[in-house]
Design an enzyme around this catalytic site. Sequence first.
Site, short mmCIF file in Angstrom:
data_model
loop_
_atom_site.label_atom_id
_atom_site.label_comp_id
_atom_site.label_asym_id
_atom_site.label_seq_id
_atom_site.Cartn_x
_atom_site.Cartn_y
_atom_site.Cartn_z
N GLU A 606 0.82 -1.22 0.00
CA GLU A 606 0.00 0.00 0.00
C GLU A 606 0.85 1.26 0.00
OE1 GLU A 606 -2.62 0.02 3.40
OE2 GLU A 606 -1.11 -0.76 4.75
N ASN A 629 -6.51 1.75 -1.12
CA ASN A 629 -6.90 3.04 -0.52
C ASN A 629 -5.66 3.88 -0.24
OD1 ASN A 629 -9.31 1.71 -0.47
ND2 ASN A 629 -9.21 1.23 1.71
N ASP A 630 -4.71 3.28 0.44
CA ASP A 630 -3.49 4.03 0.73
C ASP A 630 -2.61 4.15 -0.50
OD1 ASP A 630 -3.52 5.02 3.38
OD2 ASP A 630 -3.51 2.95 4.08
N ARG A 640 -6.39 10.98 1.46
CA ARG A 640 -7.66 10.26 1.30
C ARG A 640 -8.77 10.82 2.19
NH1 ARG A 640 -6.24 4.33 3.85
NH2 ARG A 640 -8.44 4.13 4.30
C1 PEP Z 1 -5.97 0.17 2.16
O1 PEP Z 1 -5.19 1.07 2.45
O2 PEP Z 1 -6.38 -0.04 1.01
C2 PEP Z 1 -6.49 -0.72 3.21
C3 PEP Z 1 -7.19 -1.79 2.93
O3 PEP Z 1 -6.23 -0.36 4.50
P1 PEP Z 1 -7.00 0.81 5.27
O4 PEP Z 1 -8.11 1.31 4.40
O5 PEP Z 1 -7.50 0.24 6.54
O6 PEP Z 1 -5.92 1.82 5.46
MG MG Z 2 -4.22 1.08 4.39
#
Ligand code: PEP
Ligand code: MG
Length: 758
Positions: A606, A629-630, A640
Amino acid sequence: MLANLRAIVQDVNSARSLPEVLSIIVKELKSALSAGVCSVYLFDPRDQRYVLMATEGLRQTAIGKIRLGMREGLVGLVAAREEPLNLQNADQHANFVYFEEAGEAPYHSFLGVPIIHQRKVLGVLVLQQTTERRFASEEEAFVVTVSAQLSGAIAHAEATGVLKRLSLSGRGKSREATFHGIASCPGIGIGRAVLSAQSSDLTLVPERYCTDSASEIKLFREALDAAKSDMQNLGAGLQEKLSSEEFALFEVYIRMLDDSSLVGEVVSAIESGQAAQTAWSAVILKHVKTFRKMDDVYLRERAADVSDLGKRVLGYLQKDSMTAAVLPRRAILVGEDLSAAVLADIPVNRLMGIISLKGSSNSHLAIVARALGIPTIMGATNLPLAELEGQELIVDGFKGTVISRPSRTCRRAYLQRQREEKLLNKDLEKLRDIPCEMPGGQRIALWVNTGLRHDTLRSLRSGAEAVGLYRTEIPFFMRSSFPTEDEQMAIYREQLQAFAPRSVTMRTLDIGGDKALPYFPIDEENPFLGWRGIRISLDHPEIFLVQIRAMLRAAEGLENLRIMLPMISSVGELECALDLIDRAYQELTTEEGLRIERPPVGAMIEVPAAVYQVKALSRRVRFLSVGTNDLTQYLLAVDRNNPRVANLYNSLHPSVLQALNIICQQANAAGCELSVCGELAGDPLGAVLLTGLGYRHLSMSASGLPKVKSMLLQVPYSLAKELAQRALKLSDAAAVEGLLARELGRPELTKLYQPSVV
Ligand code: PEP
Ligand code: MG
């Protein structure tokens, strides 16, 4: 100038209505620049004109009467060009329009500065003087700064004012207003607004009324006593460290709380029907303002003390109201900056919707809300929070809009939309036990992301084949200290048991960023680039080892545990974490005699650095999982959690797709199991591209899984591959969205990712 600027901004931020905001601006700006006139013109979308809304120097009777077209007059010109206009002889300019009713005759020089918020011109700030001289460039720069700083407050006050006018003119009848935010969990929620009292911001206290003044006054006096005893304890604790003058300040604070006129003012407001919080915040804000206006510097600085005391007492009043509050059966939770932790101890079956003024669709609150399937809007920055309490709201989680006081026609349309969605979900339930095989024969494993206790049942019902991501930090939110090893073990055991024999991938504690534990505050300038995830675990092996031990013990006899490490950015970090896991395993098996198998350990990809080390990481772990996401936030350099840049955050950006392609190729070459557990996997269009790139395991929220499955059951694998290859070559996310919309635009597919419009 800086002190002037600060004073104006502070006063504006504590104002409670648009007229008050505008009156502060014109008064204070006129005096700061010793100008003859200061006026504000705001854009009225109804007739597309700029209207004089407030002035100091022109006739008050002209307010609301002077209205200029889009390019009319100097004001229209400033707005159209979106830049300042500084003139020595305004009356000689071709665009000059003379308004006799305003009493403009003696003014020659003109400085107009546009007020722009989120690329939209809201209006124009105008300064005028009798002398024929251009405003100095420092003065121009000052007005530009004031305008830029205040545009957000004006936009907010405008939205608030609109709602107020509508409700006043409504006289009980329904007058709806629409506000915009970021669509963060699809669905329609209809219910009554309940304000979360998380913020002790005095200006955000809703206008509440009470029926029983006596008990409200009792609450108020108790809050005062509690704040007083705080101050006494704090003073006593610091007595030795403070000089006698500094210590005397505590006495002053306590005296302020004892002040019979201050208390009397609040008590009489409560007796006239106001709730204690409303009365207290109004009185305190009034006093803060008075202090700020004082000439004496010492007294002026006391404004901050009064405000601080005000917040302390408010905190106690809110505490009481929260425990006394009973959530209505159909509640829409509204808050300034709601975090995932609020959902931990709330009866979620009563929650029809969630709205947060701050945050974005990839904030953790939004992710947890999606897991629960609660329609959610984040980043609704212009929502008039303080005035919504108890009002009927509709949350349109498809479009990202909030409708307050909906008309009957509007409510009917949304109820219909809700029914359609229910029917679609019922239909999708039939797919539950069908394996996810794309036409063309490609089998895809669909897993679920979990964390809250409430979502276990929903996850089991979704037909998920495993848990691809269990966010262990979520149970950590609901406590006042780190859970013990035994407490953790019980929580993990429940999760492992519920899903056994299906595997459960437990991610080790991933705090930091926008996930703060109340008992472990991390205050950083740049939290997403700071102390997060594995970095904290490695710096605190005593916390990490306890967690690993609890997981291993919980898996005894079930053997369906997998351990996953978040935020890995180097091989060294991974090796340290693996050593610690090994140590915990050895302790439990050789020293304490437990009979457990060594669980598979994996790492999250990530962080961009990890993308280029997939090969090296693969050699040390059994599986990898991509956190899109990260990864999206770090690749695109877009926070984000920040609504201001939410329009730039898009996991379909070709650069993100390129990174996903590299990860997949490298992991396949190394023979390492690979999945995606970020939100992209739960987006039906994202899932098509991921399978096309070669991903075979997708983990997502339980509420999104049926739609993803339906999509993949209908889209041929060959088409997914072709679309992924074409998307990789496109220039931006909009082009990728366009491609997908064109190629997957059949109604039976669009209903899965594009809701019908109300
Ligand atoms: C991500 O970063 O995609 C992830 C699954 O972790 P989180 O959203 O908990 O940071
Ligand atoms: Mg994450």
